[in-house]
Design a protein around this motif. Structure first.
Motif, PDB file in Angstrom:
ATOM      1  N   SER A  88     107.717  27.965  73.651  1.00  0.00           N
ATOM      2  CA  SER A  88     107.339  28.180  72.253  1.00  0.00           C
ATOM      3  C   SER A  88     107.006  29.649  72.021  1.00  0.00           C
ATOM      4  N   SER A  89     107.778  30.552  72.667  1.00  0.00           N
ATOM      5  CA  SER A  89     107.549  31.983  72.513  1.00  0.00           C
ATOM      6  C   SER A  89     107.955  32.433  71.111  1.00  0.00           C
ATOM      7  N   ARG A  90     107.664  33.688  70.803  1.00  0.00           N
ATOM      8  CA  ARG A  90     107.919  34.205  69.453  1.00  0.00           C
ATOM      9  C   ARG A  90     109.422  34.283  69.123  1.00  0.00           C
ATOM     10  N   SER A  91     110.286  34.267  70.180  1.00  0.00           N
ATOM     11  CA  SER A  91     111.722  34.337  69.920  1.00  0.00           C
ATOM     12  C   SER A  91     112.270  33.020  69.361  1.00  0.00           C
ATOM     13  N   VAL A  92     111.534  31.936  69.518  1.00  0.00           N
ATOM     14  CA  VAL A  92     111.951  30.639  68.972  1.00  0.00           C
ATOM     15  C   VAL A  92     111.514  30.586  67.514  1.00  0.00           C
ATOM     16  N   ARG A  93     112.487  30.609  66.613  1.00  0.00           N
ATOM     17  CA  ARG A  93     112.163  30.632  65.185  1.00  0.00           C
ATOM     18  C   ARG A  93     111.646  29.260  64.735  1.00  0.00           C
ATOM     19  N   PRO A  94     110.911  29.232  63.620  1.00  0.00           N
ATOM     20  CA  PRO A  94     110.273  27.969  63.186  1.00  0.00           C
ATOM     21  C   PRO A  94     111.251  26.806  63.050  1.00  0.00           C
ATOM     22  N   PHE A  95     112.419  27.037  62.422  1.00  0.00           N
ATOM     23  CA  PHE A  95     113.330  25.908  62.230  1.00  0.00           C
ATOM     24  C   PHE A  95     113.923  25.466  63.560  1.00  0.00           C
ATOM     25  N   GLU A  96     114.053  26.418  64.538  1.00  0.00           N
ATOM     26  CA  GLU A  96     114.541  26.041  65.860  1.00  0.00           C
ATOM     27  C   GLU A  96     113.489  25.208  66.606  1.00  0.00           C
ATOM     28  N   PHE A  97     112.231  25.591  66.450  1.00  0.00           N
ATOM     29  CA  PHE A  97     111.176  24.812  67.092  1.00  0.00           C
ATOM     30  C   PHE A  97     111.104  23.408  66.495  1.00  0.00           C
ATOM     31  N   GLU A  98     111.382  23.302  65.177  1.00  0.00           N
ATOM     32  CA  GLU A  98     111.382  21.999  64.540  1.00  0.00           C
ATOM     33  C   GLU A  98     112.514  21.135  65.093  1.00  0.00           C
ATOM     34  N   THR A  99     113.673  21.770  65.344  1.00  0.00           N
ATOM     35  CA  THR A  99     114.795  21.044  65.941  1.00  0.00           C
ATOM     36  C   THR A  99     114.416  20.524  67.325  1.00  0.00           C
ATOM     37  N   MET A 100     113.729  21.385  68.110  1.00  0.00           N
ATOM     38  CA  MET A 100     113.297  20.969  69.436  1.00  0.00           C
ATOM     39  C   MET A 100     112.286  19.820  69.348  1.00  0.00           C
ATOM     40  N   ARG A 101     111.410  19.847  68.364  1.00  0.00           N
ATOM     41  CA  ARG A 101     110.430  18.792  68.165  1.00  0.00           C
ATOM     42  C   ARG A 101     111.138  17.455  67.901  1.00  0.00           C
ATOM     43  N   GLN A 102     112.151  17.487  67.013  1.00  0.00           N
ATOM     44  CA  GLN A 102     112.883  16.263  66.698  1.00  0.00           C
ATOM     45  C   GLN A 102     113.682  15.766  67.904  1.00  0.00           C
ATOM     46  N   PHE A 103     114.140  16.723  68.716  1.00  0.00           N
ATOM     47  CA  PHE A 103     114.857  16.353  69.943  1.00  0.00           C
ATOM     48  C   PHE A 103     113.944  15.549  70.875  1.00  0.00           C
ATOM     49  N   LEU A 104     112.702  16.022  71.033  1.00  0.00           N
ATOM     50  CA  LEU A 104     111.762  15.311  71.905  1.00  0.00           C
ATOM     51  C   LEU A 104     111.459  13.918  71.372  1.00  0.00           C
ATOM     52  N   VAL A 105     111.249  13.817  70.061  1.00  0.00           N
ATOM     53  CA  VAL A 105     110.931  12.521  69.464  1.00  0.00           C
ATOM     54  C   VAL A 105     112.099  11.552  69.642  1.00  0.00           C
ATOM     55  N   GLY A 106     113.318  12.040  69.381  1.00  0.00           N
ATOM     56  CA  GLY A 106     114.475  11.165  69.524  1.00  0.00           C
ATOM     57  C   GLY A 106     114.688  10.702  70.948  1.00  0.00           C
ATOM     58  N   LEU A 107     114.462  11.640  71.910  1.00  0.00           N
ATOM     59  CA  LEU A 107     114.657  11.277  73.314  1.00  0.00           C
ATOM     60  C   LEU A 107     113.611  10.256  73.765  1.00  0.00           C
ATOM     61  N   LEU A 108     112.390  10.420  73.260  1.00  0.00           N
ATOM     62  CA  LEU A 108     111.340   9.473  73.618  1.00  0.00           C
ATOM     63  C   LEU A 108     111.701   8.051  73.206  1.00  0.00           C
ATOM     64  N   ARG A 109     112.372   7.913  72.063  1.00  0.00           N
ATOM     65  CA  ARG A 109     112.692   6.577  71.541  1.00  0.00           C
ATOM     66  C   ARG A 109     113.750   5.868  72.377  1.00  0.00           C
ATOM     67  N   ARG A 110     114.435   6.604  73.240  1.00  0.00           N
ATOM     68  CA  ARG A 110     115.448   5.971  74.089  1.00  0.00           C
ATOM     69  C   ARG A 110     114.919   5.717  75.500  1.00  0.00           C
ATOM     70  N   LEU A 111     113.651   6.084  75.758  1.00  0.00           N
ATOM     71  CA  LEU A 111     113.092   5.889  77.094  1.00  0.00           C
ATOM     72  C   LEU A 111     112.222   4.641  77.122  1.00  0.00           C
ATOM     73  N   ASP A 112     112.176   4.030  78.267  1.00  0.00           N
ATOM     74  CA  ASP A 112     111.324   2.866  78.470  1.00  0.00           C
ATOM     75  C   ASP A 112     109.923   3.380  78.834  1.00  0.00           C
ATOM     76  N   VAL A 113     109.110   3.651  77.821  1.00  0.00           N
ATOM     77  CA  VAL A 113     107.801   4.285  78.005  1.00  0.00           C
ATOM     78  C   VAL A 113     106.748   3.228  78.280  1.00  0.00           C
ATOM     79  N   GLY A 114     105.899   3.485  79.256  1.00  0.00           N
ATOM     80  CA  GLY A 114     104.816   2.558  79.566  1.00  0.00           C
ATOM     81  C   GLY A 114     104.113   2.957  80.843  1.00  0.00           C
ATOM     82  N   PRO A 115     102.906   2.430  81.088  1.00  0.00           N
ATOM     83  CA  PRO A 115     102.142   2.799  82.297  1.00  0.00           C
ATOM     84  C   PRO A 115     102.874   2.487  83.583  1.00  0.00           C
ATOM     85  N   ASN A 116     103.669   1.418  83.597  1.00  0.00           N
ATOM     86  CA  ASN A 116     104.394   1.025  84.809  1.00  0.00           C
ATOM     87  C   ASN A 116     105.866   1.382  84.746  1.00  0.00           C
TER      88      ASN A 116
END
Length: 624
Positions: free
Chosen positions: A43-71
Motif C-alpha cells: 500500500s505504498s504511495r505508488s499505488v493510486r487510490p483506484f488501484e488500491f480499490e481494485t486490489m481490495r475488491q480482488f481480496l474480497v472476491g477471492l475470499l468468497r471462493r475459499l472454504d474459510v473456517g477455523p478447521n
C-alpha cells in the motif's frame, strides 16, 4: 497489453464485469483442506487510490471462493509501505463477513516500499501460533501471497530464503512497475508457478483464477510415496523435497545431510563454537561474556552490575562477585557486611574501661573526663557531678515487642549507676518511631526508683524510624528549662543518648550537628542492623568513646561498663557543690578578677611580640 492478447475470450468477458461478480462465476468454493493463508499487500504511495480499490475488491472476491473456517482455510491480511500493519491476523475471524468488513475499512499507508520488512513480519509474527497459525506439527500448509507494484527499498533475498526454509510457500504477484528480479528472489520454486506479473491492477484477477486452481489441485505429497526424508513441498502437478533448517539436500534430491558449520573452521569463536541446524553461534566459558562481535569473550565484571550489596569492596571472580573488607575489618557470615576486627576479644587486654581494636593492635580508652594512666590501661577517677541526661529510644516496628522490653531493662540498668536527684542527675526519656513522644521530661522524677518505674510503664509505639525528627525534638524541647533542664548559666553538662536498631528514614545530619553545636554531648548505641555511618554522625568526637554497638538485643548488656564511665560529668561542678547564680555579686567580682588577669597576661604577650618584631626589622635593615 500482452496479457490481454493471450487471454481466452471467456476471460476477456470476465474483465469487464465487477470483481465480485467475476469471481462468482469462477466455480464452486475450493475445498483444499486446512490452509493458513496470509496476504501481504503493498500500500505504498505508488499505488493510486483506484488501484488500491481494485486490489481490495480482488481480496474480497477471492475470499468468497475459499472454504474459510477455523478447521479449513484461515486467512490473515497485512499491508505494508515503510512500515507493516496487521489488518487482521489468522486467528481473528472465522466468518467471511467479518473479514470483508475489515478489508473494506482498510486505509492505505501511502509511504515507501519495505517488502523485506513485510516478509520478516509475516514470517515471525503473522505465521506464529499466537496470531492464529496452526502448530508446525499439524503440517498445515502456510502460504503467503505478496502483491506489489514496485521495486523493494530493502533487501528481500535473505529474509525470503528464511521464510521459505521455515516452510512458507511464497507467491509473488507483480503489477505494472514491479521488478521481476525481486519477484523471482522472493517466490518459492518452481518460479514459473509462483511468480505472476500483470500489466495493471485491472488484470490481477488472472492471478486469482490461477491461484484458486492451484489450491484446488491434486496434492501429490499427501498421497505418500514421495520419498522425501524431511519435507515434501506440493506444487501444481508435481512436488519436490526440502530439508529442515541446518540440513542440505543430498544428491538423490530426497535425503538430507546435516550441515556442521563449526567443523569448517571458519567460525572465529574465541572459546567454543556450538553448531545448530542452519547456523552456529559462539559460546564463552563460565565467567565470561560474549562481546558485541559475537565471537570474542571477556571476563564478566560482576561488580559493575551494582547489585552486589558489599559494604566495603566488591571483587569480581569467575564464579561471581565476592565481597571484601578494608584493612582492620572482618567479613560477616552474610558475605556482604563488614565489622571492625575486634582483637580485644581475643587477648587479655587489661583495659580498665574500654579496649579499641586497631587492625592488628589495640589501645585502651577512658571515658570523657578521665585520663589514661602511665600504664596505658587504667583510668583516673572522675568526680561525681550534675548531669541532665535525655534518652532517645527507638520504638520502630523493626525492634519488636520482646526486644523493646529488653531495651527498657537496659535503660534501667543505666539508671542504676546514676545519682538521680533534682540536684544531681536528672533523666528524661523520649520514644520515637514515625513520630516522637516524650515519655517523661527531665524535671518530672527525683529518684532512680521513680525513673525506673516510669520506664517499665512505657508502651511500644511501632511504625517507622524518624531519628532526625527525634533529634530535633530533643534539641528544641527536651533540654528546655520548661521540660526540667537546668539553665545554661549553671554549666550543668547536657548528655543525649540515642538508642536505635536500623537506618533512619529521614535526614539526621542537620539536627545531629545542631545538637553538638548546642553543647550537648551525644552518645549513640546501635543494635542489630544499625548503620555505623549514622551512629558516628550522631555521636560526639571521638567516635570510639561515644559509639557503642551490639549484634543483637540479648547481648547488649556488655555495653553497660562503657556507658558507666562515659556518662561521667566533666570537671567543674562536683557532687555536693553549691550551685551559684553568675549574677550574684561574689560571682561577678570573681569573674571580673579572672578577666582582668587574663587581659594583663595578653598585654604582656603582645608587648613581647612587638619587641620581637622590632628586633627582626632592625636585623633586616642592617643586612640591606
Amino acid at each position: 497489453m500482452k496479457v490481454l492478447l493471450c487471454l481466452p475470450l471467456t476471460m476477456l468477458l470476465l474483465l469487464f464485469q465487477p470483481w465480485e461478480t467475476q469471481l462468482q462465476f469462477s466455480g464452486p468454493r475450493c475445498h483444499a483442506g486446512p490452509l493458513d493463508l496470509v496476504f501481504v499487500i503493498d500500500s505504498s504511495r505508488s499505488v493510486r487510490p483506484f488501484e488500491f480499490e481494485t486490489m481490495r475488491q480482488f481480496l474480497v472476491g477471492l475470499l468468497r471462493r475459499l472454504d474459510v473456517g477455523p478447521n479449513a482455510t484461515r486467512v490473515g491480511v497485512i499491508q505494508y509501505s515503510s512500515q507493516v500493519q496487521s489488518v487482521f491476523p489468522l486467528g481473528a475471524f472465522s466468518r467471511r463477513e467479518d473479514m470483508e468488513r475489515a478489508i473494506h475499512a482498510l486505509v492505505p499507508l501511502a509511504q515507501g516500499t519495505m517488502t523485506g520488512l513485510a516478509i520478516q513480519y509475516a514470517m515471525n509474527v503473522a505465521f506464529s501460533v499466537a496470531e492464529g497459525a496452526r502448530p508446525l506439527e499439524e503440517h498445515v500448509p502456510r502460504v503467503a501471497v505478496i502483491v506489489t507494484d514496485g521495486r523493494p527499498q530493502d533487501r528481500v533475498a535473505e529474509v525470503a530464503a528464511q521464510a521459505r526454509a521455515r516452510g512458507i510457500e511464497i507467491y509473488a504477484v507483480g503489477v505494472q512497475r514491479a521488478d521481476v528480479g525481486s519477484l523471482r528472489t522472493m517466490a518459492s520454486p518452481p518460479l514459473d508457478e509462483h511468480v505472476f506479473l500483470v500489466e495493471s491492477f485491472d488484470l490481477i484477477q488472472e492471478f486469482g483464477l490461477q491461484f484458486r486452481s492451484r489450491l484446488c489441485g491434486k496434492n501429490l505429497c499427501a498421497e505418500r510415496g514421495h520419498g522425501c526424508q524431511h519435507q515434501c513441498v506440493n506444487a501444481l502437478g508435481t512436488f519436490h523435497c526440502a530439508c529442515n533448517p541446518g540440513y542440505k539436500l543430498a544428491a538423490d534430491n530426497k535425503s538430507c545431510l546435516a550441515i556442521d558449520l563449526c567443523a569448517e573452521g571458519t567460525h572465529g569463536c574465541e572459546h567454543h563454537c556450538v553448531n545448530s541446524p542452519g547456523f552456529y553461534f559462539c559460546h564463552c566459558q563460565a565467567g565470561f561474556i560474549l562481546q558485541q562481535d559475537k565471537r570474542s569473550c571477556r571476563a564478566i565484571d560482576h561488580c559493575s552490575f551494582g547489585n552486589h550489596s558489599c559494604q566495603h569492596e566488591c571483587v569480581s571472580t569467575l564464579g561471581g562477585p565476592q565481597c571484601s573488607c578494608r584493612e582492620g575489618h572482618d567479613l560477616l557470615p552474610d558475605g556482604r557486611s563488614c565489622q571492625i576486627r575486634d582483637i580485644c576479644n581475643g587477648v587479655d587486654h587489661g583495659c580498665e574501661f574500654q579496649c579499641v581494636s586497631e587492625g592488628l593492635s589495640y589501645r585502651c580508652l577512658c571515658p570523657e573526663g578521665r585520663q589514661l594512666q602511665a600504664d596505658g590501661k587504667s583510668c583516673n577517677r572522675c568526680r561525681e557531678g550534675h548531669v541532665d541526661l535525655v534518652l532517645l529510644v527507638d520504638g520502630s516496628k523493626s525492634v519488636r515487642p520482646q526486644n523493646f522490653e529488653l531495651v527498657k531493662r537496659f535503660v534501667n540498668q543505666i539508671v542504676d549507676f546514676l545519682d538521680v536527684s533534682p540536684e544531681g542527675t536528672r533523666v528524661g526519656l523520649v520514644q520515637f518511631s514515625s513520630r516522637v513522644r516524650t515519655e517523661f521530661p527531665l524535671g518530672r522524677y527525683g529518684t532512680a526508683a521513680e525513673v525506673k518505674q516510669a520506664v517499665l510503664a512505657v508502651e511500644y509505639m511501632e511504625r517507622g524510624t524518624m531519628t532526625g525528627l527525634a533529634l530535633r525534638h530533643m534539641v528544641e524541647h527536651s533540654f528546655s528549662e520548661a521540660q526540667g533542664a537546668r539553665p545554661r548559666a549553671l554549666n550543668v553538662p547536657r548528655v543525649g543518648l540515642v538508642f536505635t536498631d536500623g537506618r533512619s528514614q529521614d535526614d539526621i545530619s542537620a539536627w545531629a550537628a545542631r545538637a553538638k553545636e548546642e553543647g550537648i554531648v551525644m552518645y549513640a548505641v546501635g543494635v542489630g542492623k544499625a548503620v555505623e555511618e549514622e551512629l558516628r554522625q550522631i555521636a560526639s568526637e571521638p567516635a570510639e568513646l561515644h559509639v557503642s554497638y551490639s549484634p543483637d538485643f540479648s547481648t547488649m548488656t556488655h555495653l553497660l561498663e562503657n556507658l558507666k564511665g562515659s556518662i561521667c560529668p566533666e570537671e567543674g561542678i562536683s557532687a555536693g557543690t553549691e550551685l551559684r547564680s553568675p549574677c550574684e555579686c561574689e560571682s561577678l567580682v570573681e569573674f571580673q578578677g579572672s578577666t582582668l588577669g587574663a587581659l594583663e597576661s595578653l598585654t604582656q604577650n603582645l608587648a613581647q611580640l612587638t619587641a620581637r618584631l622590632e628586633d627582626l626589622e632592625n636585623q633586616l635593615a642592617k643586612q640591606k
